[in-house]
Motif scaffolding. Structure first.
Motif, PDB file in Angstrom:
ATOM      1  N   GLY A  64       0.813  -1.196   0.000  1.00 38.08           N
ATOM      2  CA  GLY A  64       0.000   0.000   0.000  1.00 38.08           C
ATOM      3  C   GLY A  64       0.844   1.242   0.000  1.00 38.08           C
ATOM      4  N   LEU A  65       0.212   2.342   0.354  1.00 39.89           N
ATOM      5  CA  LEU A  65       0.856   3.651   0.404  1.00 39.89           C
ATOM      6  C   LEU A  65       1.219   3.993   1.838  1.00 39.89           C
ATOM      7  CD1 LEU A  65      -1.711   5.293  -1.943  1.00 39.89           C
ATOM      8  CD2 LEU A  65       0.734   5.270  -2.448  1.00 39.89           C
ATOM      9  N   VAL A  66       2.413   4.524   2.030  1.00 38.85           N
ATOM     10  CA  VAL A  66       2.867   4.886   3.364  1.00 38.85           C
ATOM     11  C   VAL A  66       3.828   6.067   3.263  1.00 38.85           C
ATOM     12  CG1 VAL A  66       4.810   3.262   3.339  1.00 38.85           C
ATOM     13  CG2 VAL A  66       3.816   3.970   5.531  1.00 38.85           C
ATOM     14  N   GLN A  67       3.840   6.890   4.295  1.00 34.82           N
ATOM     15  CA  GLN A  67       4.774   8.008   4.358  1.00 34.82           C
ATOM     16  C   GLN A  67       6.168   7.526   4.743  1.00 34.82           C
ATOM     17  OE1 GLN A  67       4.614  11.245   3.649  1.00 34.82           O
ATOM     18  NE2 GLN A  67       2.768  12.216   4.458  1.00 34.82           N
ATOM     19  N   LEU A  92      10.541   3.164   6.557  1.00 35.70           N
ATOM     20  CA  LEU A  92      10.538   3.092   5.100  1.00 35.70           C
ATOM     21  C   LEU A  92      10.976   4.407   4.471  1.00 35.70           C
ATOM     22  CD1 LEU A  92       7.249   1.081   4.766  1.00 35.70           C
ATOM     23  CD2 LEU A  92       9.447   0.357   3.813  1.00 35.70           C
ATOM     24  N   THR A  93      11.628   4.288   3.331  1.00 33.54           N
ATOM     25  CA  THR A  93      12.070   5.430   2.545  1.00 33.54           C
ATOM     26  C   THR A  93      11.529   5.309   1.132  1.00 33.54           C
ATOM     27  OG1 THR A  93      14.117   4.533   1.596  1.00 33.54           O
ATOM     28  CG2 THR A  93      14.209   5.316   3.876  1.00 33.54           C
ATOM     29  N   LEU A 107       2.310  -4.183  -4.342  1.00 31.06           N
ATOM     30  CA  LEU A 107       2.969  -2.900  -4.545  1.00 31.06           C
ATOM     31  C   LEU A 107       3.104  -2.144  -3.234  1.00 31.06           C
ATOM     32  CD1 LEU A 107       4.099  -0.689  -6.450  1.00 31.06           C
ATOM     33  CD2 LEU A 107       1.742   0.117  -6.717  1.00 31.06           C
ATOM     34  N   VAL A 108       4.314  -1.672  -2.977  1.00 29.76           N
ATOM     35  CA  VAL A 108       4.602  -0.797  -1.847  1.00 29.76           C
ATOM     36  C   VAL A 108       5.059   0.545  -2.398  1.00 29.76           C
ATOM     37  CG1 VAL A 108       6.117  -0.369   0.129  1.00 29.76           C
ATOM     38  CG2 VAL A 108       5.200  -2.666  -0.278  1.00 29.76           C
ATOM     39  N   THR A 109       4.382   1.612  -1.999  1.00 26.28           N
ATOM     40  CA  THR A 109       4.739   2.956  -2.425  1.00 26.28           C
ATOM     41  C   THR A 109       4.998   3.812  -1.197  1.00 26.28           C
ATOM     42  OG1 THR A 109       3.353   2.761  -4.404  1.00 26.28           O
ATOM     43  CG2 THR A 109       4.046   4.969  -3.753  1.00 26.28           C
ATOM     44  N   VAL A 110       6.187   4.392  -1.128  1.00 28.04           N
ATOM     45  CA  VAL A 110       6.589   5.217   0.002  1.00 28.04           C
ATOM     46  C   VAL A 110       6.737   6.651  -0.488  1.00 28.04           C
ATOM     47  CG1 VAL A 110       8.236   5.561   1.866  1.00 28.04           C
ATOM     48  CG2 VAL A 110       7.812   3.254   0.979  1.00 28.04           C
ATOM     49  N   SER A 111       5.974   7.541   0.087  1.00 24.80           N
ATOM     50  CA  SER A 111       6.024   8.945  -0.290  1.00 24.80           C
ATOM     51  C   SER A 111       6.992   9.699   0.607  1.00 24.80           C
ATOM     52  CB  SER A 111       4.637   9.569  -0.206  1.00 24.80           C
ATOM     53  OG  SER A 111       4.161   9.590   1.129  1.00 24.80           O
TER      54      SER A 111
END
Length: 115
Positions: free
Chosen positions: A10-13, A85-86, A110-114
């Motif tokens: 997922g999406l994570v900061q 996470l980066t 999918l891993v998305t890091v903002s």
């Protein structure tokens, strides 16, 4: 037939955490080596972490101290705990099993890091 199913992406900061799960059949889960790979856009697929029968683990230098691979034998599930996470961790993460005779891949999560 689906043999490895990843979830938890997922999406994570940046600085956040995610836990990936890989659900396997018993026959696949019994393979001596299981692990996680990842592939970022335009980059080569790389090994992130491996769990080897006997209890040993291996990690890519880029994730040492941040990621932890583990197994829940009762649930036939492989986990990847990802902390701190980066954006460089952004990728599709794949579960993998290898017996030496047979290699099995999951479809990826999918891993998305903002930033």
């Amino acid at each position: 037939q689906v043999q490895l199913v990843e979830s938890g992406g997922g999406l994570v900061q940046a600085g956040g955490s995610l836990r990936l799960s890989c659900a396997a059949s018993g026959s696949i889960f019994s393979m001596p080596v299981m692990g996680w790979y990842r592939q970022a856009p335009g980059k080569q697929r790389e090994l992130v972490a491996a769990s080897i029968s006997g209890g040993t683990t291996n990690y890519a230098d880029s994730v040492k101290g941040r990621f932890t691979i583990s197994r829940d034998n009762a649930k036939n599930t492989l986990y990847l705990q990802m902390n701190n996470l980066t954006p460089e961790d952004t990728a599709v993460y794949y579960c993998h099993a290898n017996s030496g005779f047979l290699t099995v891949w999951g479809q990826g999560t999918l891993v998305t890091v903002s930033s």
